[in-house]
Design a protein around this motif. Structure first.
Motif, PDB file in Angstrom:
ATOM      1  N   TRP A  21     -19.864  -3.355  39.241  1.00  0.00           N
ATOM      2  CA  TRP A  21     -20.920  -3.845  38.365  1.00  0.00           C
ATOM      3  C   TRP A  21     -21.665  -4.983  39.071  1.00  0.00           C
ATOM      4  O   TRP A  21     -21.105  -5.705  39.889  1.00  0.00           O
ATOM      5  N   VAL A  22     -22.943  -5.100  38.764  1.00  0.00           N
ATOM      6  CA  VAL A  22     -23.803  -6.067  39.453  1.00  0.00           C
ATOM      7  C   VAL A  22     -24.649  -6.827  38.442  1.00  0.00           C
ATOM      8  O   VAL A  22     -25.216  -6.241  37.524  1.00  0.00           O
ATOM      9  N   GLU A  23     -24.718  -8.132  38.618  1.00  0.00           N
ATOM     10  CA  GLU A  23     -25.604  -8.974  37.822  1.00  0.00           C
ATOM     11  C   GLU A  23     -26.528  -9.739  38.765  1.00  0.00           C
ATOM     12  O   GLU A  23     -26.096 -10.195  39.819  1.00  0.00           O
ATOM     13  N   GLY A  24     -27.790  -9.863  38.387  1.00  0.00           N
ATOM     14  CA  GLY A  24     -28.732 -10.665  39.167  1.00  0.00           C
ATOM     15  C   GLY A  24     -29.378  -9.938  40.324  1.00  0.00           C
ATOM     16  O   GLY A  24     -29.898 -10.576  41.245  1.00  0.00           O
ATOM     17  N   LEU A  25     -29.393  -8.618  40.289  1.00  0.00           N
ATOM     18  CA  LEU A  25     -29.972  -7.848  41.391  1.00  0.00           C
ATOM     19  C   LEU A  25     -31.451  -8.173  41.572  1.00  0.00           C
ATOM     20  O   LEU A  25     -31.986  -8.062  42.680  1.00  0.00           O
ATOM     21  N   GLU A  26     -32.086  -8.623  40.492  1.00  0.00           N
ATOM     22  CA  GLU A  26     -33.511  -8.966  40.570  1.00  0.00           C
ATOM     23  C   GLU A  26     -33.770 -10.203  41.435  1.00  0.00           C
ATOM     24  O   GLU A  26     -34.918 -10.490  41.801  1.00  0.00           O
ATOM     25  N   ASN A  27     -32.714 -10.930  41.775  1.00  0.00           N
ATOM     26  CA  ASN A  27     -32.877 -12.132  42.602  1.00  0.00           C
ATOM     27  C   ASN A  27     -32.996 -11.818  44.098  1.00  0.00           C
ATOM     28  O   ASN A  27     -33.293 -12.708  44.898  1.00  0.00           O
ATOM     29  N   ILE A  28     -32.750 -10.562  44.456  1.00  0.00           N
ATOM     30  CA  ILE A  28     -32.932 -10.147  45.853  1.00  0.00           C
ATOM     31  C   ILE A  28     -34.393  -9.783  46.054  1.00  0.00           C
ATOM     32  O   ILE A  28     -34.920  -8.903  45.370  1.00  0.00           O
ATOM     33  N   PRO A  29     -35.096 -10.446  46.975  1.00  0.00           N
ATOM     34  CA  PRO A  29     -36.526 -10.138  47.160  1.00  0.00           C
ATOM     35  C   PRO A  29     -36.730  -8.718  47.678  1.00  0.00           C
ATOM     36  O   PRO A  29     -35.926  -8.209  48.460  1.00  0.00           O
ATOM     37  N   ALA A  30     -37.799  -8.093  47.253  1.00  0.00           N
ATOM     38  CA  ALA A  30     -38.098  -6.723  47.671  1.00  0.00           C
ATOM     39  C   ALA A  30     -38.465  -6.668  49.149  1.00  0.00           C
ATOM     40  O   ALA A  30     -38.288  -5.634  49.804  1.00  0.00           O
ATOM     41  N   GLU A  31     -38.962  -7.770  49.671  1.00  0.00           N
ATOM     42  CA  GLU A  31     -39.299  -7.839  51.088  1.00  0.00           C
ATOM     43  C   GLU A  31     -39.238  -9.291  51.534  1.00  0.00           C
ATOM     44  O   GLU A  31     -39.167 -10.214  50.728  1.00  0.00           O
ATOM     45  N   GLY A  32     -39.251  -9.484  52.843  1.00  0.00           N
ATOM     46  CA  GLY A  32     -39.202 -10.833  53.390  1.00  0.00           C
ATOM     47  C   GLY A  32     -37.771 -11.306  53.622  1.00  0.00           C
ATOM     48  O   GLY A  32     -36.816 -10.745  53.081  1.00  0.00           O
ATOM     49  N   PRO A  33     -37.606 -12.344  54.439  1.00  0.00           N
ATOM     50  CA  PRO A  33     -36.276 -12.808  54.812  1.00  0.00           C
ATOM     51  C   PRO A  33     -35.581 -13.612  53.727  1.00  0.00           C
ATOM     52  O   PRO A  33     -36.234 -14.265  52.898  1.00  0.00           O
ATOM     53  N   ALA A  34     -34.268 -13.554  53.742  1.00  0.00           N
ATOM     54  CA  ALA A  34     -33.443 -14.369  52.840  1.00  0.00           C
ATOM     55  C   ALA A  34     -32.028 -14.394  53.398  1.00  0.00           C
ATOM     56  O   ALA A  34     -31.610 -13.492  54.136  1.00  0.00           O
ATOM     57  N   ILE A  35     -31.295 -15.435  53.034  1.00  0.00           N
ATOM     58  CA  ILE A  35     -29.900 -15.579  53.441  1.00  0.00           C
ATOM     59  C   ILE A  35     -29.011 -15.340  52.220  1.00  0.00           C
ATOM     60  O   ILE A  35     -29.196 -15.973  51.185  1.00  0.00           O
ATOM     61  N   LEU A  36     -28.088 -14.401  52.342  1.00  0.00           N
ATOM     62  CA  LEU A  36     -27.124 -14.142  51.269  1.00  0.00           C
ATOM     63  C   LEU A  36     -25.831 -14.857  51.626  1.00  0.00           C
ATOM     64  O   LEU A  36     -25.164 -14.505  52.599  1.00  0.00           O
ATOM     65  N   ALA A  37     -25.493 -15.882  50.849  1.00  0.00           N
ATOM     66  CA  ALA A  37     -24.288 -16.671  51.100  1.00  0.00           C
ATOM     67  C   ALA A  37     -23.246 -16.313  50.053  1.00  0.00           C
ATOM     68  O   ALA A  37     -23.432 -16.560  48.862  1.00  0.00           O
ATOM     69  N   SER A  38     -22.145 -15.706  50.493  1.00  0.00           N
ATOM     70  CA  SER A  38     -21.150 -15.156  49.566  1.00  0.00           C
ATOM     71  C   SER A  38     -19.778 -15.780  49.763  1.00  0.00           C
ATOM     72  O   SER A  38     -19.418 -16.212  50.862  1.00  0.00           O
ATOM     73  N   ASN A  39     -19.015 -15.810  48.669  1.00  0.00           N
ATOM     74  CA  ASN A  39     -17.588 -16.104  48.814  1.00  0.00           C
ATOM     75  C   ASN A  39     -16.937 -14.921  49.530  1.00  0.00           C
ATOM     76  O   ASN A  39     -17.544 -13.863  49.684  1.00  0.00           O
ATOM     77  N   HIS A  40     -15.703 -15.101  49.971  1.00  0.00           N
ATOM     78  CA  HIS A  40     -15.079 -14.049  50.790  1.00  0.00           C
ATOM     79  C   HIS A  40     -13.639 -13.842  50.345  1.00  0.00           C
ATOM     80  O   HIS A  40     -12.753 -14.620  50.680  1.00  0.00           O
ATOM     81  N   LEU A  41     -13.428 -12.777  49.576  1.00  0.00           N
ATOM     82  CA  LEU A  41     -12.109 -12.489  49.024  1.00  0.00           C
ATOM     83  C   LEU A  41     -11.391 -11.358  49.742  1.00  0.00           C
ATOM     84  O   LEU A  41     -10.168 -11.299  49.743  1.00  0.00           O
ATOM     85  N   SER A  42     -12.166 -10.450  50.325  1.00  0.00           N
ATOM     86  CA  SER A  42     -11.567  -9.238  50.865  1.00  0.00           C
ATOM     87  C   SER A  42     -12.402  -8.674  52.012  1.00  0.00           C
ATOM     88  O   SER A  42     -13.612  -8.925  52.110  1.00  0.00           O
ATOM     89  N   PHE A  43     -11.747  -7.906  52.860  1.00  0.00           N
ATOM     90  CA  PHE A  43     -12.430  -7.165  53.918  1.00  0.00           C
ATOM     91  C   PHE A  43     -13.522  -6.283  53.330  1.00  0.00           C
ATOM     92  O   PHE A  43     -14.569  -6.073  53.946  1.00  0.00           O
TER      93      PHE A  43
END
Length: 261
Positions: A21-43
């Protein structure tokens, strides 16, 4: 083309089997650069996040993923190469940091999405650890790209350490609103600014994930856990040896008592 083929052959079945399940998918820009900074729980974090995005996301990955021997190692290397992930040799801390920053800047300058795990390694116990101020903040300040906090939810429960077969369950992904750090442009070498930027991003990840925050690096926590496990094992060995010596002493005392009668 390779990325699309890999996403279709791996991402499609992954979504079908685990139904993330996904929440906030609208926050990913349709184009242009961005940095996705994520927590890291698993491979599997590096599999699930790209699987739910329409755009390509490029993560830096430790070089061992590309050089591990055996069938699993070859499959892992093929996957990471196929989706355009970038190997970084972590044998030298400073060299690894510079390589990560350069790789991130290159991805951003191409107008793409750059994925990074600020903790630097997987959480050893499901908690959120202090972010490292090098790669994430330096790439953000050098490029002016927005930072989008991402929280992976329950991915560590799918295949815990020591388990061969993954557990079929629904992991989650929460994507936060973009963070703008352009007010710090040109200050990517100021360690206090780097720390402030990193801490702000980690705070947003904590709010999204609901994880308990621990203000030490995950690498330090892993060392502490390893040292504690080693000490516990040593204590058990010493206790077993003491029991054996006590049993021998008792047996000798019994034998002496029999000889004296």
């Amino acid at each position: 083309m390779i990325y699309g083929a890999m996403k279709f052959s791996i991402g499609g079945p992954l979504k079908l089997a685990f139904r993330p399940w996904v929440e906030g998918l609208e926050n990913i820009p349709a184009e242009g650069p961005a940095i996705l900074a994520s927590n890291h729980l698993s491979f599997s974090d590096s599999f699930f996040l790209p699987a739910v995005l329409d755009r390509k996301v490029t993560f830096i990955a430790k070089a061992e993923y590309f050089t591990t021997p055996g069938v699993k190692g070859r499959m892992t290397a093929a996957f990471f190469k196929g989706v355009g992930q970038l190997p970084v040799d972590r044998s030298g801390a400073r060299g690894a940091g510079e390589a990560a920053v350069k790789s991130g800047i290159d991805v951003i300058e191409r107008g793409e999405l750059f994925g990074i795990y600020p903790e630097g390694t997987r959480s050893p116990d499901g908690r959120l650890y202090r972010g490292k101020p090098g790669g994430l903040a330096r790439v953000a300040l050098a490029t002016g790209a927005p930072v989008i906090p991402v929280a992976m939810i329950d991915t560590e429960k799918i295949q815990p350490p020591g388990k061969v077969m993954p557990k079929l369950m629904r992991p989650g992904i929460r994507i936060g609103k973009p963070l703008d750090f352009t007010r710090y442009n040109g200050m990517e070498h100021d360690r206090f600014v780097l720390r402030a930027v990193t801490d702000e991003v980690m705070y947003e990840i904590m709010k999204l994930s609901g994880q308990e925050y621990v203000d030490i690096y995950a690498t330090a926590a892993k060392r502490q856990m390893a040292d504690a496990a080693k000490a516990e094992k040593q204590a058990l060995r010493e206790a077993e040896q003491a029991q054996k010596e006590a049993a021998k002493a008792a047996e000798a005392e019994t034998e002496e008592g029999r000889a004296g009668t």
